[in-house]
Write a protein that holds these residues in place. Structure first.
Motif, PDB file in Angstrom:
ATOM      1  N   THR A 181       1.821   0.429  -7.173  1.00  0.00           N
ATOM      2  CA  THR A 181       1.485   0.239  -5.772  1.00  0.00           C
ATOM      3  C   THR A 181       0.002  -0.038  -5.661  1.00  0.00           C
ATOM      4  O   THR A 181      -0.715  -0.095  -6.664  1.00  0.00           O
ATOM      5  CB  THR A 181       1.870   1.496  -4.963  1.00  0.00           C
ATOM      6  N   ARG A 182      -0.473  -0.192  -4.440  1.00  0.00           N
ATOM      7  CA  ARG A 182      -1.900  -0.321  -4.178  1.00  0.00           C
ATOM      8  C   ARG A 182      -2.335   0.871  -3.346  1.00  0.00           C
ATOM      9  O   ARG A 182      -1.600   1.328  -2.456  1.00  0.00           O
ATOM     10  CB  ARG A 182      -2.190  -1.631  -3.434  1.00  0.00           C
ATOM     11  N   GLY A 183      -3.506   1.392  -3.628  1.00  0.00           N
ATOM     12  CA  GLY A 183      -3.987   2.549  -2.889  1.00  0.00           C
ATOM     13  C   GLY A 183      -5.274   3.070  -3.503  1.00  0.00           C
ATOM     14  O   GLY A 183      -5.855   2.446  -4.398  1.00  0.00           O
ATOM     15  N   PRO A 184      -5.730   4.251  -3.054  1.00  0.00           N
ATOM     16  CA  PRO A 184      -6.924   4.850  -3.628  1.00  0.00           C
ATOM     17  C   PRO A 184      -6.593   5.519  -4.961  1.00  0.00           C
ATOM     18  O   PRO A 184      -5.469   6.016  -5.154  1.00  0.00           O
ATOM     19  CB  PRO A 184      -7.324   5.895  -2.576  1.00  0.00           C
TER      20      PRO A 184
ATOM     21  N   ALA B 264       5.041  10.301   9.965  1.00  0.00           N
ATOM     22  CA  ALA B 264       4.494   9.411  10.994  1.00  0.00           C
ATOM     23  C   ALA B 264       2.980   9.276  10.837  1.00  0.00           C
ATOM     24  O   ALA B 264       2.419   8.180  10.996  1.00  0.00           O
ATOM     25  CB  ALA B 264       4.844   9.929  12.387  1.00  0.00           C
ATOM     26  N   ALA B 265       2.314  10.383  10.504  1.00  0.00           N
ATOM     27  CA  ALA B 265       0.862  10.325  10.286  1.00  0.00           C
ATOM     28  C   ALA B 265       0.536   9.468   9.072  1.00  0.00           C
ATOM     29  O   ALA B 265      -0.425   8.678   9.088  1.00  0.00           O
ATOM     30  CB  ALA B 265       0.313  11.744  10.118  1.00  0.00           C
TER      31      ALA B 265
ATOM     32  N   ALA C  27      -0.919   1.919   7.539  1.00  0.00           N
ATOM     33  CA  ALA C  27      -1.063   0.724   8.364  1.00  0.00           C
ATOM     34  C   ALA C  27      -2.520   0.301   8.508  1.00  0.00           C
ATOM     35  O   ALA C  27      -2.808  -0.896   8.667  1.00  0.00           O
ATOM     36  CB  ALA C  27      -0.445   0.959   9.736  1.00  0.00           C
ATOM     37  N   ASP C  28      -3.448   1.260   8.455  1.00  0.00           N
ATOM     38  CA  ASP C  28      -4.869   0.920   8.608  1.00  0.00           C
ATOM     39  C   ASP C  28      -5.713   1.919   7.828  1.00  0.00           C
ATOM     40  O   ASP C  28      -6.443   2.727   8.399  1.00  0.00           O
ATOM     41  CB  ASP C  28      -5.263   0.921  10.085  1.00  0.00           C
ATOM     42  N   PHE C  29      -5.596   1.869   6.512  1.00  0.00           N
ATOM     43  CA  PHE C  29      -6.284   2.827   5.652  1.00  0.00           C
ATOM     44  C   PHE C  29      -7.806   2.775   5.840  1.00  0.00           C
ATOM     45  O   PHE C  29      -8.454   3.819   5.961  1.00  0.00           O
ATOM     46  CB  PHE C  29      -5.918   2.555   4.190  1.00  0.00           C
ATOM     47  N   PRO C  30      -8.411   1.603   5.880  1.00  0.00           N
ATOM     48  CA  PRO C  30      -9.879   1.557   5.990  1.00  0.00           C
ATOM     49  C   PRO C  30     -10.421   2.214   7.247  1.00  0.00           C
ATOM     50  O   PRO C  30     -11.553   2.708   7.252  1.00  0.00           O
ATOM     51  CB  PRO C  30     -10.181   0.055   5.976  1.00  0.00           C
TER      52      PRO C  30
ATOM     53  N   VAL D 149       0.838  -1.194   0.000  1.00  0.00           N
ATOM     54  CA  VAL D 149       0.000   0.000   0.000  1.00  0.00           C
ATOM     55  C   VAL D 149       0.879   1.252   0.000  1.00  0.00           C
ATOM     56  O   VAL D 149       1.736   1.424   0.865  1.00  0.00           O
ATOM     57  CB  VAL D 149      -0.937   0.023   1.221  1.00  0.00           C
ATOM     58  N   LEU D 150       0.684   2.099  -1.004  1.00  0.00           N
ATOM     59  CA  LEU D 150       1.351   3.402  -1.115  1.00  0.00           C
ATOM     60  C   LEU D 150       2.854   3.319  -0.824  1.00  0.00           C
ATOM     61  O   LEU D 150       3.409   4.105  -0.062  1.00  0.00           O
ATOM     62  CB  LEU D 150       0.677   4.430  -0.201  1.00  0.00           C
ATOM     63  N   SER D 151       3.507   2.378  -1.483  1.00  0.00           N
ATOM     64  CA  SER D 151       4.945   2.195  -1.273  1.00  0.00           C
ATOM     65  C   SER D 151       5.802   3.386  -1.705  1.00  0.00           C
ATOM     66  O   SER D 151       6.915   3.541  -1.181  1.00  0.00           O
ATOM     67  CB  SER D 151       5.421   0.916  -1.978  1.00  0.00           C
ATOM     68  N   PRO D 152       5.359   4.266  -2.626  1.00  0.00           N
ATOM     69  CA  PRO D 152       6.178   5.465  -2.876  1.00  0.00           C
ATOM     70  C   PRO D 152       6.277   6.390  -1.660  1.00  0.00           C
ATOM     71  O   PRO D 152       7.166   7.232  -1.597  1.00  0.00           O
ATOM     72  CB  PRO D 152       5.434   6.154  -4.025  1.00  0.00           C
ATOM     73  N   LEU D 153       5.347   6.196  -0.696  1.00  0.00           N
ATOM     74  CA  LEU D 153       5.388   6.993   0.534  1.00  0.00           C
ATOM     75  C   LEU D 153       6.060   6.233   1.670  1.00  0.00           C
ATOM     76  O   LEU D 153       6.949   6.756   2.347  1.00  0.00           O
ATOM     77  CB  LEU D 153       3.969   7.363   0.963  1.00  0.00           C
ATOM     78  N   VAL D 154       5.592   5.028   1.922  1.00  0.00           N
ATOM     79  CA  VAL D 154       6.054   4.236   3.063  1.00  0.00           C
ATOM     80  C   VAL D 154       6.628   2.919   2.550  1.00  0.00           C
ATOM     81  O   VAL D 154       5.901   2.150   1.910  1.00  0.00           O
ATOM     82  CB  VAL D 154       4.888   3.955   4.037  1.00  0.00           C
TER      83      VAL D 154
END
Length: 311
Positions: free
Chosen positions: A233-236, A187-188, A194-197, A152-157
């Protein structure tokens, strides 16, 4: 491109060596693009090699990222989606040479490139990006069916976190206050990933291009082709739609028949600015990068900081 610098020259040498090992001729290699990666056309064969000369990941991480890219782009190409696919002339896997690994792609002849538009005509540029953002809906429909696993959103985390660690040692144009804020925002975003939903229960996470597909598109005589899936990546879907502008979002909504979440889009744009700021860690290798990123850094400073509460 004429008179390539040392970085591009080394990329050409590595691409040529690797290509010949795979049975390509590579008699007339030429640099097509040189920013974060160097793209080398191994003419006369219809093959382009992407050499990641500024990668900050270790070799194993880089190869894993490249395997995801080849898997997704190859799956899309096999499904008939309009993409620049992996070269059919070599195996679909990263190729190691000179302490790095590279990937091999189809050579596509571009027509009507963006650089040929009048750069002093904002309306023409806006029209182009609105149209291309509308086409992104088709790509997202195809990607929604991708059967593989993606982070999930690996370009960020964790990518931004790693870059911020480097900027603590060599902050470039950033102040201590900038870095403190950037680390709080990261950090946010870590908590969000870690828990997008839990924070956006209506968001549907799916496979994404990862790096603004409306900007990574080639127009060819046979139609448009999306390219450069390095950040897959995976994400919205909002992550892929950052900074395409109101007309682009309207075009996407018309084409997709779905509504873009404006709150989530704004959050993703803040995250995209933080990603841009983190790229300053590469400035020692590409001195002109600092000036290129300066407007993005100022835009980030002008925004309300991201916090866990705002997420």
């Amino acid at each position: 491109m004429t008179n390539p610098g040392p970085r591009a020259e080394r990329a050409v040498a590595l691409a040529t060596e690797a290509g010949r090992r795979l049975g390509l001729r590579a008699d007339e290699p030429r640099v097509l693009h040189d920013v974060f990666s160097v793209l080398v056309h191994l003419a006369p064969d219809p093959v382009v090699v992407r050499v990641p000369t500024l990668a900050v990941a270790d070799p194993a991480e880089l190869a894993g990222k490249q395997r995801r890219e080849l898997a997704v782009a190859g799956w899309l190409a096999d499904s008939g989606a309009p993409v620049v696919g992996p070269s059919p002339l070599v195996p679909r896997e990263p190729v190691e040479a000179g302490g790095t690994s590279m990937t091999f792609w189809e050579f596509v002849t571009e027509t009507d490139p963006l650089r040929d538009l009048p750069q002093d005509d904002p309306a023409a540029l806006e029209d182009r990006f609105a149209e291309q953002t509308g086409w992104t809906a088709e790509l997202h429909t195809a990607l929604a069916g991708y059967p593989g696993d993606l982070p999930v959103l690996s370009p960020l985390v964790p990518a931004v976190g790693t870059a911020l660690e480097g900027l603590r040692t060599d902050p470039q144009s950033l102040t201590t206050a900038d870095l403190d804020r950037a680390e709080r925002e990261y950090a946010a975003l870590e908590a969000l990933v870690a828990d997008f939903p839990a924070r956006f229960p209506r968001a549907r996470l799916q496979a994404l291009h990862g790096d603004s597909p409306a900007y990574n598109l080639l127009r060819t005589a046979g139609g448009h082709r999306f390219a450069d899936f390095e950040d897959v990546t995976r994400g919205p879907v909002e992550w892929d739609l950052t900074f395409t502008g109101p007309r682009g979002i309207e075009a996407y909504e018309r084409a997709s028949g779905t509504r873009v979440d404006r709150e989530l889009l704004d959050l993703m744009e803040g995250a995209r600015l933080l990603q841009g700021l983190s790229a300053l860690t590469l400035a020692p290798k590409v001195p002109e990068l600092g000036a290129m990123l300066a407007p993005m850094v100022e835009q980030w400073r002008a925004r309300t900081p991201l916090t866990l509460r705002s997420l």
